[in-house]
Write a protein that holds these residues in place. Sequence first.
Motif, mmCIF file in Angstrom:
data_model
loop_
_atom_site.group_PDB
_atom_site.id
_atom_site.type_symbol
_atom_site.label_atom_id
_atom_site.label_comp_id
_atom_site.label_asym_id
_atom_site.label_seq_id
_atom_site.Cartn_x
_atom_site.Cartn_y
_atom_site.Cartn_z
ATOM 1 N N TRP A 125 7.329 -23.832 -34.877
ATOM 2 C CA TRP A 125 6.614 -22.249 -34.295
ATOM 3 C C TRP A 125 6.253 -21.782 -34.993
ATOM 4 O O TRP A 125 5.692 -21.121 -35.574
ATOM 5 N N ARG A 126 7.107 -21.578 -36.627
ATOM 6 C CA ARG A 126 7.302 -20.324 -37.100
ATOM 7 C C ARG A 126 6.207 -20.468 -37.771
ATOM 8 O O ARG A 126 5.370 -19.570 -38.349
ATOM 9 N N SER A 127 5.891 -22.174 -38.561
ATOM 10 C CA SER A 127 4.444 -21.789 -39.367
ATOM 11 C C SER A 127 3.381 -21.990 -38.266
ATOM 12 O O SER A 127 2.477 -21.706 -39.502
ATOM 13 N N MET A 128 3.100 -22.077 -37.917
ATOM 14 C CA MET A 128 1.336 -21.521 -36.831
ATOM 15 C C MET A 128 1.852 -20.260 -37.110
ATOM 16 O O MET A 128 0.242 -20.348 -36.982
ATOM 17 N N PHE A 129 2.118 -19.323 -36.991
ATOM 18 C CA PHE A 129 1.643 -17.878 -37.065
ATOM 19 C C PHE A 129 1.524 -17.854 -38.519
ATOM 20 O O PHE A 129 2.101 -17.338 -39.365
ATOM 21 N N PRO A 130 -0.102 -17.202 -38.578
ATOM 22 C CA PRO A 130 -0.229 -16.731 -40.225
ATOM 23 C C PRO A 130 0.540 -15.250 -40.556
ATOM 24 O O PRO A 130 1.216 -14.798 -39.567
ATOM 25 N N PRO A 131 1.288 -15.206 -41.850
ATOM 26 C CA PRO A 131 1.678 -14.072 -41.806
ATOM 27 C C PRO A 131 0.978 -12.511 -41.579
ATOM 28 O O PRO A 131 1.772 -11.365 -41.018
ATOM 29 N N ALA A 132 -0.433 -12.773 -41.638
ATOM 30 C CA ALA A 132 -0.648 -11.873 -40.922
ATOM 31 C C ALA A 132 -0.953 -10.943 -39.507
ATOM 32 O O ALA A 132 -1.942 -10.275 -38.726
ATOM 33 N N ALA A 133 -0.763 -12.309 -38.437
ATOM 34 C CA ALA A 133 -1.160 -12.189 -37.264
ATOM 35 C C ALA A 133 0.165 -11.253 -36.821
ATOM 36 O O ALA A 133 1.269 -11.436 -37.085
ATOM 37 N N PRO A 134 -0.299 -10.247 -35.977
ATOM 38 C CA PRO A 134 0.613 -9.628 -35.555
ATOM 39 C C PRO A 134 2.300 -9.927 -34.826
ATOM 40 O O PRO A 134 1.549 -9.439 -32.682
ATOM 41 N N VAL A 135 3.383 -10.405 -34.821
ATOM 42 C CA VAL A 135 4.113 -11.228 -33.590
ATOM 43 C C VAL A 135 4.379 -9.947 -33.904
ATOM 44 O O VAL A 135 5.588 -9.380 -34.883
ATOM 45 N N SER A 136 5.135 -9.941 -32.412
ATOM 46 C CA SER A 136 6.218 -9.085 -31.972
ATOM 47 C C SER A 136 8.006 -9.129 -31.993
ATOM 48 O O SER A 136 7.972 -10.985 -32.971
ATOM 49 N N GLU A 137 8.391 -8.857 -32.935
ATOM 50 C CA GLU A 137 9.496 -8.879 -33.475
ATOM 51 C C GLU A 137 10.612 -9.615 -32.205
ATOM 52 O O GLU A 137 11.800 -10.302 -31.892
ATOM 53 N N GLU A 138 10.227 -9.216 -30.972
ATOM 54 C CA GLU A 138 10.875 -10.120 -29.686
ATOM 55 C C GLU A 138 11.140 -12.017 -29.608
ATOM 56 O O GLU A 138 11.170 -12.271 -28.632
ATOM 57 N N ILE A 150 7.910 -29.959 -26.623
ATOM 58 C CA ILE A 150 6.106 -29.858 -26.764
ATOM 59 C C ILE A 150 5.962 -30.714 -28.296
ATOM 60 O O ILE A 150 6.454 -30.081 -29.113
ATOM 61 N N ALA A 151 5.259 -30.910 -28.546
ATOM 62 C CA ALA A 151 4.315 -31.867 -29.634
ATOM 63 C C ALA A 151 3.939 -30.593 -30.243
ATOM 64 O O ALA A 151 3.619 -29.655 -30.054
ATOM 65 N N GLY A 152 3.843 -30.874 -31.724
ATOM 66 C CA GLY A 152 3.098 -29.928 -32.905
ATOM 67 C C GLY A 152 1.625 -29.609 -32.078
ATOM 68 O O GLY A 152 1.497 -28.584 -31.923
ATOM 69 N N GLY A 153 0.880 -30.644 -31.797
ATOM 70 C CA GLY A 153 -0.576 -30.397 -31.182
ATOM 71 C C GLY A 153 -0.129 -29.202 -30.090
ATOM 72 O O GLY A 153 -1.664 -28.594 -29.862
ATOM 73 N N ASN A 154 0.489 -29.406 -28.911
ATOM 74 C CA ASN A 154 0.645 -28.731 -28.069
ATOM 75 C C ASN A 154 1.176 -26.876 -28.566
ATOM 76 O O ASN A 154 0.728 -25.847 -28.130
ATOM 77 N N ILE A 155 1.646 -27.036 -29.182
ATOM 78 C CA ILE A 155 2.331 -25.557 -30.062
ATOM 79 C C ILE A 155 1.179 -25.184 -30.328
ATOM 80 O O ILE A 155 1.106 -23.627 -30.682
ATOM 81 N N LYS A 156 0.659 -25.920 -31.281
ATOM 82 C CA LYS A 156 -0.553 -25.225 -32.365
ATOM 83 C C LYS A 156 -1.580 -25.385 -31.328
ATOM 84 O O LYS A 156 -2.475 -23.389 -31.164
ATOM 85 N N ASN A 157 -2.051 -25.412 -29.169
ATOM 86 C CA ASN A 157 -3.228 -25.033 -28.689
ATOM 87 C C ASN A 157 -1.977 -23.635 -27.841
ATOM 88 O O ASN A 157 -2.818 -22.603 -27.633
ATOM 89 N N VAL A 158 -0.709 -23.807 -28.132
ATOM 90 C CA VAL A 158 -0.548 -22.705 -27.545
ATOM 91 C C VAL A 158 -0.109 -20.988 -27.953
ATOM 92 O O VAL A 158 -0.519 -19.995 -28.243
ATOM 93 N N VAL A 159 -0.457 -21.111 -29.587
ATOM 94 C CA VAL A 159 -0.305 -20.002 -30.510
ATOM 95 C C VAL A 159 -1.603 -19.874 -30.197
ATOM 96 O O VAL A 159 -1.481 -18.304 -30.507
ATOM 97 N N LEU A 160 -2.799 -20.761 -31.008
ATOM 98 C CA LEU A 160 -3.534 -19.939 -30.483
ATOM 99 C C LEU A 160 -4.140 -19.606 -29.444
ATOM 100 O O LEU A 160 -5.089 -18.229 -28.960
ATOM 101 N N SER A 161 -3.853 -19.551 -28.211
ATOM 102 C CA SER A 161 -3.769 -19.729 -26.924
ATOM 103 C C SER A 161 -3.157 -18.085 -26.670
ATOM 104 O O SER A 161 -3.487 -16.760 -26.217
ATOM 105 N N SER A 162 -1.785 -17.527 -27.168
ATOM 106 C CA SER A 162 -0.724 -16.759 -27.506
ATOM 107 C C SER A 162 -2.242 -15.250 -27.896
ATOM 108 O O SER A 162 -1.817 -14.860 -27.450
ATOM 109 N N ALA A 163 -2.441 -15.772 -29.074
ATOM 110 C CA ALA A 163 -3.107 -15.129 -30.029
ATOM 111 C C ALA A 163 -4.214 -14.039 -28.911
ATOM 112 O O ALA A 163 -4.635 -13.416 -29.462
#
Length: 202
Positions: A125-138, A150-163
């Motif tokens: 989870w932590r590695s999928m968000f690049p440093p420049a991504a505007p991730v809330s502290e919450e 969920i597996a890594g592939g699913n996490i990747k999809n979730v990160v992209l979709s949430s962005a």
Amino acid sequence: MSAQVVAGELQLELYKIDLSQVISKYIGETEKNLHEIFQEAQLSNAVLFFDETDALFGKRSEVKDSHDKYANIETAYLLQKMEEYQGITVLATNLLNNIDEAFLRRINYVIKFPFPDSEYRERIWRSMFPPAAPVSEEVDFTYLAQRFEIAGGNIKNVVLSSAFLAAESGEEIRMKHIISSIRHELQKSGKIVARSEWEDYE
């Protein structure tokens, strides 16, 4: 990703084989395509990467009709090319039992990637968000890792979709965007998400 790491460490090119461009319904075309792939790879000393490899390296079957005969010929030809190739080939599959045993005998290393536990899921989870991504502290990565298996592939999809969801609303990436994306990702695979799974961040 592992194939990229191998190629990167060896400072070699990585050729990902597109199975849709290799397999042909016409007799002899698949073998021709495979010949060209291995010939080019031999010249460049590249690392060959076959994804979803069970589609191409599947078990040979009893010959009941001409389709079985030519499918077995393709498999035998591929075995021959694998024997001749001096470089590195990386195969990836979720269905190891479907791989022909003759191929398995020619594979030096079989590396299994187990389903990640909560500790590894949090690292993913932590590695999928690049440093420049505007991730809330919450955003609570520990909660996400422990609550959703969920597996890594699913996490990747979730990160992209949430962005995308966050960008659409003009906000930082917040828990509500991630939870909504997780629900959608799980629904794609037919899983029903109970309200208790996400009501903390409704």
